[in-house]
Design a protein around this motif. Structure first.
Motif, PDB file in Angstrom:
ATOM      1  N   TRP A 161      -1.421  14.725 -12.182  1.00 35.52           N
ATOM      2  CA  TRP A 161      -1.821  13.322 -12.356  1.00 35.52           C
ATOM      3  C   TRP A 161      -1.495  12.514 -11.108  1.00 35.52           C
ATOM      4  O   TRP A 161      -2.262  11.642 -10.697  1.00 35.52           O
ATOM      5  N   ASP A 162      -0.355  12.780 -10.511  1.00 32.84           N
ATOM      6  CA  ASP A 162       0.049  12.100  -9.266  1.00 32.84           C
ATOM      7  C   ASP A 162      -1.044  12.261  -8.199  1.00 32.84           C
ATOM      8  O   ASP A 162      -1.487  11.295  -7.570  1.00 32.84           O
ATOM      9  N   ASP A 163      -1.500  13.494  -8.032  1.00 30.44           N
ATOM     10  CA  ASP A 163      -2.509  13.761  -6.998  1.00 30.44           C
ATOM     11  C   ASP A 163      -3.840  13.064  -7.290  1.00 30.44           C
ATOM     12  O   ASP A 163      -4.592  12.738  -6.373  1.00 30.44           O
TER      13      ASP A 163
ATOM     14  N   ALA B 136      -0.761   0.156  -8.393  1.00 26.97           N
ATOM     15  CA  ALA B 136      -1.989   0.801  -8.879  1.00 26.97           C
ATOM     16  C   ALA B 136      -1.783   2.316  -9.005  1.00 26.97           C
ATOM     17  O   ALA B 136      -2.229   2.930  -9.983  1.00 26.97           O
ATOM     18  N   HIS B 137      -1.103   2.912  -8.036  1.00 29.24           N
ATOM     19  CA  HIS B 137      -0.829   4.356  -8.085  1.00 29.24           C
ATOM     20  C   HIS B 137      -0.004   4.696  -9.328  1.00 29.24           C
ATOM     21  O   HIS B 137      -0.318   5.637 -10.067  1.00 29.24           O
ATOM     22  N   ALA B 138       1.045   3.914  -9.565  1.00 26.64           N
ATOM     23  CA  ALA B 138       1.921   4.151 -10.720  1.00 26.64           C
ATOM     24  C   ALA B 138       1.148   3.961 -12.023  1.00 26.64           C
ATOM     25  O   ALA B 138       1.247   4.780 -12.949  1.00 26.64           O
TER      26      ALA B 138
ATOM     27  N   LEU C  31       6.806   6.098 -13.296  1.00 30.16           N
ATOM     28  CA  LEU C  31       7.947   5.776 -12.417  1.00 30.16           C
ATOM     29  C   LEU C  31       8.290   6.871 -11.407  1.00 30.16           C
ATOM     30  O   LEU C  31       9.335   6.790 -10.758  1.00 30.16           O
ATOM     31  N   HIS C  32       7.410   7.869 -11.226  1.00 28.03           N
ATOM     32  CA  HIS C  32       7.807   9.041 -10.436  1.00 28.03           C
ATOM     33  C   HIS C  32       8.148   8.708  -8.983  1.00 28.03           C
ATOM     34  O   HIS C  32       8.913   9.416  -8.349  1.00 28.03           O
ATOM     35  N   ASP C  33       7.587   7.625  -8.440  1.00 27.30           N
ATOM     36  CA  ASP C  33       7.874   7.272  -7.041  1.00 27.30           C
ATOM     37  C   ASP C  33       8.872   6.127  -6.921  1.00 27.30           C
ATOM     38  O   ASP C  33       8.975   5.498  -5.843  1.00 27.30           O
ATOM     39  N   ILE C  34       9.620   5.853  -7.961  1.00 24.86           N
ATOM     40  CA  ILE C  34      10.526   4.708  -7.910  1.00 24.86           C
ATOM     41  C   ILE C  34      11.576   4.864  -6.797  1.00 24.86           C
ATOM     42  O   ILE C  34      12.058   3.874  -6.245  1.00 24.86           O
TER      43      ILE C  34
ATOM     44  N   ILE D  38       0.838  -1.195   0.000  1.00 26.56           N
ATOM     45  CA  ILE D  38       0.000   0.000   0.000  1.00 26.56           C
ATOM     46  C   ILE D  38       0.875   1.247   0.000  1.00 26.56           C
ATOM     47  O   ILE D  38       1.828   1.365   0.760  1.00 26.56           O
ATOM     48  N   HIS D  39       0.531   2.161  -0.885  1.00 31.49           N
ATOM     49  CA  HIS D  39       1.211   3.448  -0.979  1.00 31.49           C
ATOM     50  C   HIS D  39       0.997   4.189   0.336  1.00 31.49           C
ATOM     51  O   HIS D  39      -0.139   4.333   0.786  1.00 31.49           O
ATOM     52  N   SER D  40       2.070   4.632   0.943  1.00 28.88           N
ATOM     53  CA  SER D  40       2.053   5.147   2.309  1.00 28.88           C
ATOM     54  C   SER D  40       0.889   6.091   2.625  1.00 28.88           C
ATOM     55  O   SER D  40       0.745   7.144   2.003  1.00 28.88           O
TER      56      SER D  40
HETATM   57 FE   LIG Z   1       3.055   9.586  -6.317  1.00 25.64          FE
END
Ligand SMILES: [Fe+2]
Length: 188
Positions: free
Chosen positions: A154-156, A29-31, A53-56, A19-21
Motif C-alpha cells: 500500500w505504501d508503494d 496525502a501519502h499517509a 502512520l508508517h512514516d511518522i 511534499i513527501h521527499s
Molecule cells: Fe511511505
C-alpha cells in the motif's frame, strides 16, 4: 515528554503542505492514501492505523525539514518506538518492519524493484539493500510478516498525484477517530 495523539495530529497538520521527499504528494496525502488502501482492503483497524502512520518517524525527526537519505534509514524504528506505548505491537510492528519488507520484496520478487519510484530505489541502498536467503527466511517467520508486506504494498501505491478526495481537516478528523478506536481496544 509524553508523546500523544495530539502530537500526532499536529505533525500531520504540519505535513499537509510538505511534499513527501522526492515524490509528488504531500506527507498527509501519502499517509491518507495508504490508510485508505488498507481500509478498502478490509484491514484491521490496527493495520489501517499503521498504514496511516508508517512514516511518522520522518515527521517526528525532521519536522519541516527535507528528508535526507540518512534520515530514511532510521525512520521505521523511530516511528515504531513512538507508536508502541500508545497503540501496541499490532500498530508499531508493521511500522517498524515496513522498510525490511521493501528489502524482502526487492530480494524475492524481481519485478518489484522495477515498480519502485526513483526515490524509493535510491533510498534502498541507504536502507541496507537486498536481504540474504537466511534474512528472508527469518523475516518470513516474524509474527507481523504478512502485515508488514501488506503495508509495504500500500505504501508503494500511495504516491498518486491528485488523489486526496477530502479536506485536510476531514482527513485529520478521520485519523483522530481511528486513533481513538484503536486506543479503546488496545491492550498493551
Ligand atoms: Fe511511505
Amino acid at each position: 515528554m509524553h508523546f500523544s495523539s495530539a502530537h500526532i495530529i499536529a505533525l500531520y497538520q504540519q505535513a499537509s503542505h510538505r511534499i513527501h521527499s522526492g515524490e509528488h504528494v504531500t506527507h498527509l496525502a501519502h499517509a491518507w492514501q495508504c490508510g485508505r488502501l488498507a481500509e478498502k482492503s478490509g484491514a484491521s483497524l490496527e493495520l489501517q492505523l499503521a498504514s496511516w502512520l508508517h512514516d511518522i518517524g520522518h515527521l517526528w525527526a525532521h519536522p519541516g525539514a527535507p528528508v535526507t537519505d540518512a534520515a530514511v534509514k532510521g525512520h521505521a524504528a523511530l516511528g515504531s518506538k513512538l507508536l508502541e506505548p500508545l497503540f501496541g505491537l499490532a500498530v508499531s510492528e508493521p511500522v517498524r518492519l515496513h522498510v525490511l519488507a521493501k528489502r524482502y520484496l526487492v530480494s524475492t520478487r524481481p519485478s518489484y524493484a522495477r515498480k519502485l519510484s526513483p526515490q524509493s530505489l535510491k533510498s534502498l541502498t541507504h536502507q541496507g539493500g537486498h536481504l540474504s536467503e537466511d534474512e528472508c527466511a527469518d523475516f518470513e517467520r516474524h509474527a507481523f510478516f504478512a502485515e508488514a508486506i501488506q503495508l509495504r504494498v500500500w505504501d508503494d501505491l500511495s504516491q498518486k498525484d491528485g488523489w486526496f478526495e477530502i479536506t485536510i481537516q476531514d482527513a485529520l478528523d478521520q485519523l483522530e477517530g481511528l486513533m481513538q478506536s484503536v486506543a479503546d481496544q488496545c491492550v498493551t
